[in-house]
Design a protein around this motif. Structure first.
Motif, PDB file in Angstrom:
ATOM      1  N   MET A   1       0.833  -1.202   0.000  1.00 37.93           N
ATOM      2  CA  MET A   1       0.000   0.000   0.000  1.00 37.93           C
ATOM      3  C   MET A   1       0.868   1.252   0.000  1.00 37.93           C
ATOM      4  O   MET A   1       1.977   1.252   0.520  1.00 37.93           O
ATOM      5  N   VAL A   2       0.340   2.326  -0.536  1.00 35.71           N
ATOM      6  CA  VAL A   2       1.049   3.598  -0.571  1.00 35.71           C
ATOM      7  C   VAL A   2       0.475   4.491   0.514  1.00 35.71           C
ATOM      8  O   VAL A   2      -0.733   4.577   0.690  1.00 35.71           O
ATOM      9  N   ARG A   3       1.337   5.137   1.283  1.00 35.81           N
ATOM     10  CA  ARG A   3       0.859   6.039   2.325  1.00 35.81           C
ATOM     11  C   ARG A   3       0.044   7.157   1.716  1.00 35.81           C
ATOM     12  O   ARG A   3       0.291   7.604   0.607  1.00 35.81           O
ATOM     13  N   ARG A   4      -0.940   7.673   2.499  1.00 34.17           N
ATOM     14  CA  ARG A   4      -1.876   8.665   1.971  1.00 34.17           C
ATOM     15  C   ARG A   4      -1.149   9.891   1.425  1.00 34.17           C
ATOM     16  O   ARG A   4      -1.462  10.388   0.359  1.00 34.17           O
ATOM     17  N   GLY A   5      -0.179  10.427   2.175  1.00 34.15           N
ATOM     18  CA  GLY A   5       0.541  11.591   1.672  1.00 34.15           C
ATOM     19  C   GLY A   5       1.318  11.278   0.409  1.00 34.15           C
ATOM     20  O   GLY A   5       1.399  12.084  -0.516  1.00 34.15           O
ATOM     21  N   GLY A   6       1.889  10.061   0.358  1.00 36.96           N
ATOM     22  CA  GLY A   6       2.653   9.668  -0.818  1.00 36.96           C
ATOM     23  C   GLY A   6       1.801   9.506  -2.053  1.00 36.96           C
ATOM     24  O   GLY A   6       2.303   9.612  -3.177  1.00 36.96           O
ATOM     25  N   TRP A   8      -0.465  11.502  -3.237  1.00 39.98           N
ATOM     26  CA  TRP A   8      -0.598  12.752  -3.989  1.00 39.98           C
ATOM     27  C   TRP A   8       0.715  13.171  -4.628  1.00 39.98           C
ATOM     28  O   TRP A   8       0.720  13.778  -5.702  1.00 39.98           O
ATOM     29  N   TRP A   9       1.846  12.828  -3.994  1.00 37.02           N
ATOM     30  CA  TRP A   9       3.130  13.066  -4.659  1.00 37.02           C
ATOM     31  C   TRP A   9       3.261  12.170  -5.885  1.00 37.02           C
ATOM     32  O   TRP A   9       3.773  12.579  -6.923  1.00 37.02           O
ATOM     33  N   ALA A  10       2.791  10.931  -5.747  1.00 38.47           N
ATOM     34  CA  ALA A  10       2.809  10.028  -6.898  1.00 38.47           C
ATOM     35  C   ALA A  10       1.933  10.567  -8.026  1.00 38.47           C
ATOM     36  O   ALA A  10       2.302  10.512  -9.206  1.00 38.47           O
ATOM     37  N   LEU A  11       0.762  11.111  -7.669  1.00 40.41           N
ATOM     38  CA  LEU A  11      -0.126  11.677  -8.686  1.00 40.41           C
ATOM     39  C   LEU A  11       0.542  12.844  -9.399  1.00 40.41           C
ATOM     40  O   LEU A  11       0.386  13.012 -10.620  1.00 40.41           O
ATOM     41  N   SER A 124      -4.212   1.579  -9.133  1.00 42.98           N
ATOM     42  CA  SER A 124      -3.527   0.761  -8.138  1.00 42.98           C
ATOM     43  C   SER A 124      -3.169   1.542  -6.878  1.00 42.98           C
ATOM     44  O   SER A 124      -3.191   0.988  -5.777  1.00 42.98           O
ATOM     45  N   ILE A 125      -2.852   2.819  -7.026  1.00 43.28           N
ATOM     46  CA  ILE A 125      -2.417   3.626  -5.886  1.00 43.28           C
ATOM     47  C   ILE A 125      -3.595   4.107  -5.059  1.00 43.28           C
ATOM     48  O   ILE A 125      -3.574   4.075  -3.823  1.00 43.28           O
ATOM     49  N   PHE A 126      -4.647   4.545  -5.732  1.00 45.55           N
ATOM     50  CA  PHE A 126      -5.817   5.106  -5.037  1.00 45.55           C
ATOM     51  C   PHE A 126      -6.895   4.028  -4.956  1.00 45.55           C
ATOM     52  O   PHE A 126      -7.623   3.792  -5.919  1.00 45.55           O
ATOM     53  N   LEU A 185       6.963   6.659  -7.206  1.00 49.58           N
ATOM     54  CA  LEU A 185       5.958   5.732  -7.722  1.00 49.58           C
ATOM     55  C   LEU A 185       6.256   4.311  -7.272  1.00 49.58           C
ATOM     56  O   LEU A 185       7.374   3.815  -7.469  1.00 49.58           O
ATOM     57  N   PRO A 186       5.284   3.628  -6.693  1.00 48.65           N
ATOM     58  CA  PRO A 186       5.465   2.199  -6.395  1.00 48.65           C
ATOM     59  C   PRO A 186       5.314   1.383  -7.681  1.00 48.65           C
ATOM     60  O   PRO A 186       4.781   1.863  -8.671  1.00 48.65           O
ATOM     61  N   GLU A 187       5.784   0.166  -7.627  1.00 47.02           N
ATOM     62  CA  GLU A 187       5.663  -0.722  -8.773  1.00 47.02           C
ATOM     63  C   GLU A 187       4.487  -1.676  -8.569  1.00 47.02           C
ATOM     64  O   GLU A 187       4.270  -2.186  -7.477  1.00 47.02           O
TER      65      GLU A 187
END
Length: 504
Positions: A1-6, A8-11, A124-126, A185-187
């Motif tokens: 999982m991606v942390r919530r703050g992360g 939006w940086w990924a977006l 995948s992130i959201f 970005l996570p994979e």
């Protein structure tokens, strides 16, 4: 999982290639006269410079979407970003038409990886409905905003630098993507992708390339045996592709996605919405420049309010979806666009700038509102491990809708325009309004003024006819979306993996 703050940086990173592709969509048209003067391409070469990007892009979307599910969506995004940047440099310093055509084809290869990868990574992130819908709204707004920035940036660059600068603006953005992507970005990938099937990949490419080629040729040169043969060949290969996917235990493209009403209905809605919008984009710039006499830059500035409306419509979609049922919102957005087309039926050859701006604002805002929501439905309806393939199908619908809109509505407008001219009209003036304007300048003043008046009136009649057709298409699409997407929710999907495989 991606942390919530992360998230939006990924977006923020995922918005970069979307913004760039949308800028590239509009900027080439401004550079074309300059590069044509420098490289002196033939008419056929100039057509390939413009079209080869969309041919390759459309042909590779499905393959790239499934490839991202297999090898990793972040990896594919970064590979595509590097290819896009390198091809941009090659295009900027092209010394011959052939070199530029090759560079544009390579840009298409890179572009085919970017759009499906960004949208599937958002899926995948959201993972929450509300945040995902907001992310898709920002993604859509970036695309609309880039289309507005393109003409302005292109005009400024061409005033200060050579034509290759419109390609070089891609490079710093791609460098930023390559630096920030691995960090933010996570994979994600499908943990069970199955065996790679090269025949399916070739058939998907063989399906899309001839179809898009045939439609484009029919749009620019009229229907011919070569255009018809290309479309028939593409459809035949498409049938072979579908049959092969049904036989395979692990197909490259899961045709079961189309059994989901939300998925299939959203793809069709997107296709028809883009069909009407692109047909409008084909005609309105000609009206502003050749009928009302505006310069290209002034015409582009008058189209900015529509793009702002598109951004607002995309961002408003996420907020409104919390208060109004999504199928109702989609239908309302399309009906708003239909109202814009009806406004166009009131313009004339002497005046109509205000009506054009109002109409374009209604169409841009309404279609953007609806397609932001249908994009969210597309990626949410598909299993999370197949998000790349689902995103690619959605983007393919956009490409086909745009090609068909130019071909069919453009052909209709051309036929109506030509039917309104006297049989004695010179051939060049009879073909297009641009030809009529050029021919008028070579005639005595009185004859030229009469030709211009007749040609402009005939073009306005053609625009009115296309507007009526566009309005009818959007009304039909609104009704279809309401009844197809507005029924009870689909039954729960079959068991899906909660998350695709995620790597550091």
């Amino acid at each position: 999982m991606v942390r919530r703050g992360g998230q939006w940086w990924a977006l923020a990173v995922l918005v970069l290639p979307v913004l760039l592709i949308s800028v590239d969509t509009t900027v080439l048209g401004f550079a074309l006269p300059y590069l044509s003067e420098d490289l002196a391409p033939t008419g056929a070469e100039q057509l390939w410079i413009v079209d080869v990007y969309s041919f390759v892009l459309a042909g590779l979307l499905v393959f790239m979407g499934t490839l991202g599910d297999r090898i990793g969506r972040r990896r594919l995004l970064l590979i595509g970003g590097a290819a896009f940047g390198a091809a941009s440099v090659l295009a900027a310093f092209a010394t011959s038409p052939l070199m530029l055509i090759v560079a544009r084809a390579l840009l298409g290869v890179g572009g085919a990886t970017l759009m499906p990868s960004t949208l599937s990574l958002i899926r995948s992130i959201f993972t929450e409905d509300r945040t995902r819908r907001t992310a898709v709204a920002i993604w859509s707004a970036a695309f609309s905003g880039g289309m507005a920035v393109g003409p302005v940036v292109g005009g400024w660059l061409l005033e200060h630098f050579w034509w290759g600068s419109v390609f070089l603006i891609n490079v710093p953005v791609m460098v930023l993507l390559l630096v920030a992507g691995p960090l933010l970005l996570p994979e994600f990938r499908d943990p069970n992708p199955g065996r790679f099937d090269p025949w399916s990949a070739l058939l998907s490419l063989g399906t899309m390339l001839p179809v898009v080629y045939g439609v484009k040729i029919a749009a620019t040169e009229g229907m011919s045996w070569s255009a018809g043969a290309a479309m028939v060949l593409g459809l035949a290969l498409g049938v072979a592709f579908v049959r092969r996917q049904r036989r395979l235990d692990q197909p490259m493209l899961d045709l079961g996605l189309f059994a989901n009403r939300k998925f299939a209905g959203s793809v069709i809605t997107n296709l028809l919405g883009v069909f009407a919008l692109v047909g409008l984009l084909f005609l309105l710039p000609q009206y502003l420049q050749l009928v009302l006499g505006l310069t290209p830059l002034v015409a582009a500035l008058w189209m900015l309010p529509a793009t702002v409306a598109g951004v607002v419509g995309a961002l408003a979609a996420a907020w409104l979806a919390r208060r109004v049922r999504v199928p109702v919102l989609i239908s309302l957005g399309l009906l708003l666009g239909a109202a814009g087309f009806l406004v166009l039926t009131m313009i004339g050859a002497d005046a109509g700038l205000a009506a054009v701006v109002v109409a374009f604002v209604l169409v841009g805002g309404g279609v953007s509102l609806s397609e932001t929501l249908t994009n969210d439905l597309v990626i949410s309806a598909a299993p999370v491990n197949r998000a790349g393939a689902a995103s690619a199908i959605s983007e393919t619908g956009y490409e086909l809708g745009g090609a068909l809109g130019t071909a069919l509505l453009g052909s209709l407008a051309t036929a109506v325009y030509q039917s309104g001219l006297p049989a004695t009209t010179p051939a060049a003036a009879h073909d297009t309004l641009g030809g009529a304007v050029a021919t008028a300048h070579t005639l005595p003043a009185a004859e030229g003024a009469e030709l211009l008046s007749t040609a402009r009136e005939s073009f306005v009649t053609a625009l009115h006819t296309s507007a009526w057709v566009g309005a009818a298409i959007l009304v039909y699409t609104a009704l279809q979306a309401y009844f197809l997407l507005g029924r009870r929710r689909n039954r729960p999907q079959e068991a899906q993996p909660e998350e695709p495989a995620m790597c550091a």
